[in-house]
Design a protein around this motif. Structure first.
Motif, PDB file in Angstrom:
ATOM      1  N   ALA A  83       3.899  -0.887   4.034  1.00 29.42           N
ATOM      2  CA  ALA A  83       3.352   0.357   3.490  1.00 29.42           C
ATOM      3  C   ALA A  83       4.439   1.419   3.413  1.00 29.42           C
ATOM      4  O   ALA A  83       5.478   1.340   4.070  1.00 29.42           O
ATOM      5  CB  ALA A  83       2.196   0.857   4.356  1.00 29.42           C
ATOM      6  N   VAL A  84       4.194   2.415   2.590  1.00 32.20           N
ATOM      7  CA  VAL A  84       5.048   3.589   2.518  1.00 32.20           C
ATOM      8  C   VAL A  84       4.133   4.798   2.399  1.00 32.20           C
ATOM      9  O   VAL A  84       3.036   4.700   1.834  1.00 32.20           O
ATOM     10  CB  VAL A  84       6.028   3.511   1.319  1.00 32.20           C
ATOM     11  N   MET A  85       4.547   5.920   2.986  1.00 37.75           N
ATOM     12  CA  MET A  85       3.731   7.133   2.924  1.00 37.75           C
ATOM     13  C   MET A  85       4.461   8.210   2.151  1.00 37.75           C
ATOM     14  O   MET A  85       5.678   8.376   2.298  1.00 37.75           O
ATOM     15  CB  MET A  85       3.387   7.634   4.317  1.00 37.75           C
ATOM     16  N   VAL A  86       3.720   8.970   1.351  1.00 45.61           N
ATOM     17  CA  VAL A  86       4.274  10.073   0.579  1.00 45.61           C
ATOM     18  C   VAL A  86       3.702  11.373   1.127  1.00 45.61           C
ATOM     19  O   VAL A  86       2.479  11.543   1.203  1.00 45.61           O
ATOM     20  CB  VAL A  86       3.930   9.940  -0.922  1.00 45.61           C
ATOM     21  N   ALA A 114       0.834  -1.201   0.000  1.00 43.08           N
ATOM     22  CA  ALA A 114       0.000   0.000   0.000  1.00 43.08           C
ATOM     23  C   ALA A 114       0.869   1.252   0.000  1.00 43.08           C
ATOM     24  O   ALA A 114       1.952   1.273   0.590  1.00 43.08           O
ATOM     25  CB  ALA A 114      -0.923   0.007   1.216  1.00 43.08           C
ATOM     26  N   VAL A 115       0.370   2.286  -0.663  1.00 37.85           N
ATOM     27  CA  VAL A 115       1.031   3.588  -0.658  1.00 37.85           C
ATOM     28  C   VAL A 115       0.036   4.620  -0.133  1.00 37.85           C
ATOM     29  O   VAL A 115      -1.049   4.788  -0.692  1.00 37.85           O
ATOM     30  CB  VAL A 115       1.517   3.996  -2.061  1.00 37.85           C
ATOM     31  N   LEU A 116       0.417   5.259   0.964  1.00 40.91           N
ATOM     32  CA  LEU A 116      -0.426   6.268   1.603  1.00 40.91           C
ATOM     33  C   LEU A 116       0.012   7.654   1.139  1.00 40.91           C
ATOM     34  O   LEU A 116       1.217   7.946   1.103  1.00 40.91           O
ATOM     35  CB  LEU A 116      -0.299   6.186   3.126  1.00 40.91           C
ATOM     36  N   PHE A 117      -0.945   8.500   0.792  1.00 48.27           N
ATOM     37  CA  PHE A 117      -0.626   9.836   0.317  1.00 48.27           C
ATOM     38  C   PHE A 117      -1.278  10.911   1.171  1.00 48.27           C
ATOM     39  O   PHE A 117      -2.483  10.864   1.439  1.00 48.27           O
ATOM     40  CB  PHE A 117      -1.134  10.039  -1.117  1.00 48.27           C
ATOM     41  N   ILE A 141       8.302   8.790   2.077  1.00 40.36           N
ATOM     42  CA  ILE A 141       8.913   9.451   0.926  1.00 40.36           C
ATOM     43  C   ILE A 141       8.506  10.916   0.973  1.00 40.36           C
ATOM     44  O   ILE A 141       7.318  11.227   1.123  1.00 40.36           O
ATOM     45  CB  ILE A 141       8.431   8.828  -0.396  1.00 40.36           C
ATOM     46  N   GLY A 142       9.464  11.807   0.862  1.00 41.88           N
ATOM     47  CA  GLY A 142       9.154  13.226   0.846  1.00 41.88           C
ATOM     48  C   GLY A 142       9.068  13.774  -0.568  1.00 41.88           C
ATOM     49  O   GLY A 142       9.700  13.244  -1.479  1.00 41.88           O
ATOM     50  N   VAL A 143       8.274  14.824  -0.742  1.00 39.17           N
ATOM     51  CA  VAL A 143       8.241  15.569  -2.002  1.00 39.17           C
ATOM     52  C   VAL A 143       8.447  17.053  -1.684  1.00 39.17           C
ATOM     53  O   VAL A 143       8.026  17.536  -0.633  1.00 39.17           O
ATOM     54  CB  VAL A 143       6.921  15.366  -2.776  1.00 39.17           C
ATOM     55  N   LEU A 144       9.096  17.743  -2.606  1.00 44.89           N
ATOM     56  CA  LEU A 144       9.448  19.145  -2.387  1.00 44.89           C
ATOM     57  C   LEU A 144       8.333  20.110  -2.754  1.00 44.89           C
ATOM     58  O   LEU A 144       8.456  21.320  -2.554  1.00 44.89           O
ATOM     59  CB  LEU A 144      10.699  19.492  -3.210  1.00 44.89           C
TER      60      LEU A 144
END
Length: 230
Positions: free
Chosen positions: A165-168, A10-13, A186-189
């Protein structure tokens, strides 16, 4: 060509600043709200608090979450944000990223603590219902980020363990909440927070925006258990 199987199920956003370019709309709405409520707050301080639980944001910027000033500012922020909804824009390839993950058999989760009124606007704008399996809102946890409660709810509803799971997310609050729930982040700029701050908060990798993550999906932590270097 896909070269491997995903490392997660799963990918959490997060949504604000992660999938939708909304952080600066929030900053402007809060700035106007605080000013009208009689407590001016510099915009940079507001920006540093975006993504935090609403009560914690008010405590950090006003000193209390239940004072008359705080309650008036909260009400006005909601009104100003709603009025500015036409200024919201989906970030590059956000829809395509979620669709791609869904096609790969991953459970896509919108793990936000946004109030239902704001979430409805964001979901209409994103138009990704066919790609999303689970959605949370601010009503699903008493305390939001950086506390892990909303992440825990998202995991339970998705039926996955934290290690699968991983979270963005775009803020240090997202990264910290994920870490406290035992989920790699995972970070986003695209939310305006620096790469070094996201890494220092515990992000295992940082990408520019959804488009950058999509372009590098099979070398990202979604497909690898290895921690990326800065």
């Amino acid at each position: 060509m896909r070269v491997s199987n995903p490392a997660v199920g799963a990918v959490l956003f997060d949504i604000d600043g992660t999938l939708v370019d909304s952080n600066y709309v929030h900053v402007d709405a809060w700035s106007r709200a605080f000013r009208e409520a009689g407590h001016e707050v510099p915009s940079w301080r507001i920006h540093r608090s975006i993504g935090m639980d609403g009560s914690k944001l008010l405590e950090a910027l006003v000193g209390s979450s239940d004072s008359a000033v705080a309650q008036e500012a909260k009400k006005l922020h909601g009104e100003y944000y709603a009025d500015a909804s036409s200024d919201l824009e989906v970030l590059p390839d956000a829809r395509e990223l979620l669709a791609d993950l869904n096609t790969r058999g991953l459970t896509v989760v919108l793990a936000t603590s946004a109030p239902e009124s704001e979430l409805s606007t964001l979901r209409d704008l994103l138009d990704v219902e066919d790609s999303v399996a689970v959605v949370t809102s601010g009503e699903d946890a008493e305390v939001a980020k950086p506390e892990p409660d909303i992440v825990a709810v998202a995991l339970e509803r998705a039926g996955v363990q934290a290690e699968r799971a991983v979270m963005v997310g775009d803020s240090v609050w997202d990264i910290e909440a994920a870490g406290r729930a035992g989920v790699r982040a995972i970070g986003v700029l695209s939310g305006g927070i620096s790469r070094s701050e996201l890494l220092d908060a515990g992000a295992v990798a940082v990408f520019d925006d959804p488009a950058d993550l999509l372009a590098n999906i099979e070398t990202s932590p979604i497909y690898s258990d290895e921690k990326a270097s800065a």
